[in-house]
Scaffold this motif. Structure first.
Motif, mmCIF file in Angstrom:
data_model
loop_
_atom_site.group_PDB
_atom_site.id
_atom_site.type_symbol
_atom_site.label_atom_id
_atom_site.label_comp_id
_atom_site.label_asym_id
_atom_site.label_seq_id
_atom_site.Cartn_x
_atom_site.Cartn_y
_atom_site.Cartn_z
ATOM 1 N N VAL A 125 19.894 -88.491 108.885
ATOM 2 C CA VAL A 125 21.040 -88.708 108.531
ATOM 3 C C VAL A 125 21.703 -87.256 107.893
ATOM 4 O O VAL A 125 22.867 -86.817 108.386
ATOM 5 C CB VAL A 125 21.435 -89.838 107.398
ATOM 6 N N ILE A 128 22.446 -84.834 110.944
ATOM 7 C CA ILE A 128 23.709 -85.303 111.419
ATOM 8 C C ILE A 128 24.820 -84.399 110.790
ATOM 9 O O ILE A 128 25.719 -84.075 111.151
ATOM 10 C CB ILE A 128 23.901 -86.696 111.716
ATOM 11 N N SER A 164 23.851 -85.353 118.352
ATOM 12 C CA SER A 164 24.114 -86.162 116.972
ATOM 13 C C SER A 164 24.297 -87.399 117.396
ATOM 14 O O SER A 164 23.964 -88.204 116.683
ATOM 15 C CB SER A 164 25.654 -85.513 116.561
ATOM 16 N N ARG A 165 24.797 -87.664 118.607
ATOM 17 C CA ARG A 165 24.975 -89.364 118.781
ATOM 18 C C ARG A 165 23.634 -89.600 119.112
ATOM 19 O O ARG A 165 23.594 -90.845 118.823
ATOM 20 C CB ARG A 165 25.733 -89.371 120.124
ATOM 21 N N TRP A 168 21.935 -90.728 115.998
ATOM 22 C CA TRP A 168 22.107 -91.923 115.251
ATOM 23 C C TRP A 168 21.126 -93.211 115.815
ATOM 24 O O TRP A 168 20.926 -93.966 115.241
ATOM 25 C CB TRP A 168 23.642 -92.248 115.639
ATOM 26 N N VAL A 171 18.143 -92.926 113.803
ATOM 27 C CA VAL A 171 18.480 -93.322 112.424
ATOM 28 C C VAL A 171 18.594 -95.058 112.312
ATOM 29 O O VAL A 171 17.926 -95.588 111.429
ATOM 30 C CB VAL A 171 20.369 -93.131 112.028
#
Length: 230
Positions: A125, A128, A164-165, A168, A171
């Motif tokens: 997290v 990002i 970044s996508r 996720w 995450v």
């Protein structure tokens, strides 16, 4: 018997990739490992759960897990192959054994893995939020020029956005692991924890990689000229 020529590769070479997604697909395939390392990581847990279920003897279960990890390492040494995954399994098994033997509770063998997942969750997290997504480092590891410029990916804004996508997805992976394992740990469900650890290991990684692949196939982000680091 006549050998058949190798089938032509369908993978897009990095040099001819037209989009960020194509380049990332190529580099992730270079950076990620295969099935054998994942099996080697799971087998000590299988041994631990099998012995615990059979005898409910913590010491015997721990010794069985350690023995399996050591045997896997010896096989790798005999084959003169990479010890990367099996050494990770040996180390993880030793840490798990230490936690379980120190507390005398079998479920504590799974505590280090949950703590690590929690740390990874926070780390992904944060990566990002600060625009240094974790997946970008995997992409960078697959770059043949990584030794010269390991952070070249960071200077392409499109690359950072796509990575970044994809991060996720990681995450979500760690959230799922903790959401399932923590209640089982608090309830002292050792056998269920063992099954969960295996299922939430390589199979969940395959699912996460599949989701990443779907995102990469759908996306068409053009490669950009490197931008100065902010």
């Amino acid at each position: 018997m006549t050998e058949r020529p190798p089938a032509p590769s369908t993978e897009v070479p990095a040099a001819t990739a037209e989009t960020v997604e194509e380049l990332i697909r190529h580099r992730l395939s270079t950076a990620l490992g295969g099935w054998r390392g994942s099996i080697e990581t799971a087998l000590p847990t299988v041994a631990f759960i099998a012995l615990w279920t059979w005898r409910e003897d913590l010491r015997l279960a721990v010794y069985a897990a350690l023995a399996v990890a050591v045997i896997l390492a010896l096989v790798r040494i005999a084959q003169r192959s990479s010890l990367q995954h099996v050494l990770a399994a040996v180390f993880a098994t030793a840490i798990a054994a230490f936690f379980a033997m120190r507390s005398g509770r079998a479920e504590d063998a799974f505590l280090p893995g949950m703590l690590l997942s929690g740390a990874y969750l926070v780390g992904t997290v944060v990566s990002i939020l600060v625009r240094w997504p974790v997946v970008g480092f995997l992409v960078g590891a697959g770059d043949p020029r990584a030794s010269e410029d390991p952070f070249a990916w960071r200077r392409d804004r499109g690359m950072v956005a796509v990575c970044s996508r994809l991060t996720w997805v990681l995450v979500a992976l760690y959230v799922v692991r903790l959401a399932i394992q923590v209640p089982l740990y608090l309830a002292g469900q050792v056998q269920a924890l063992g099954v969960a650890k295996i299922v939430l290991g390589w199979p969940l990684w395959v699912a996460a990689i599949s989701v990443m692949g779907w995102l990469l196939v759908r996306g068409r982000t053009p490669q950009q000229s490197p931008a100065p680091d902010s």
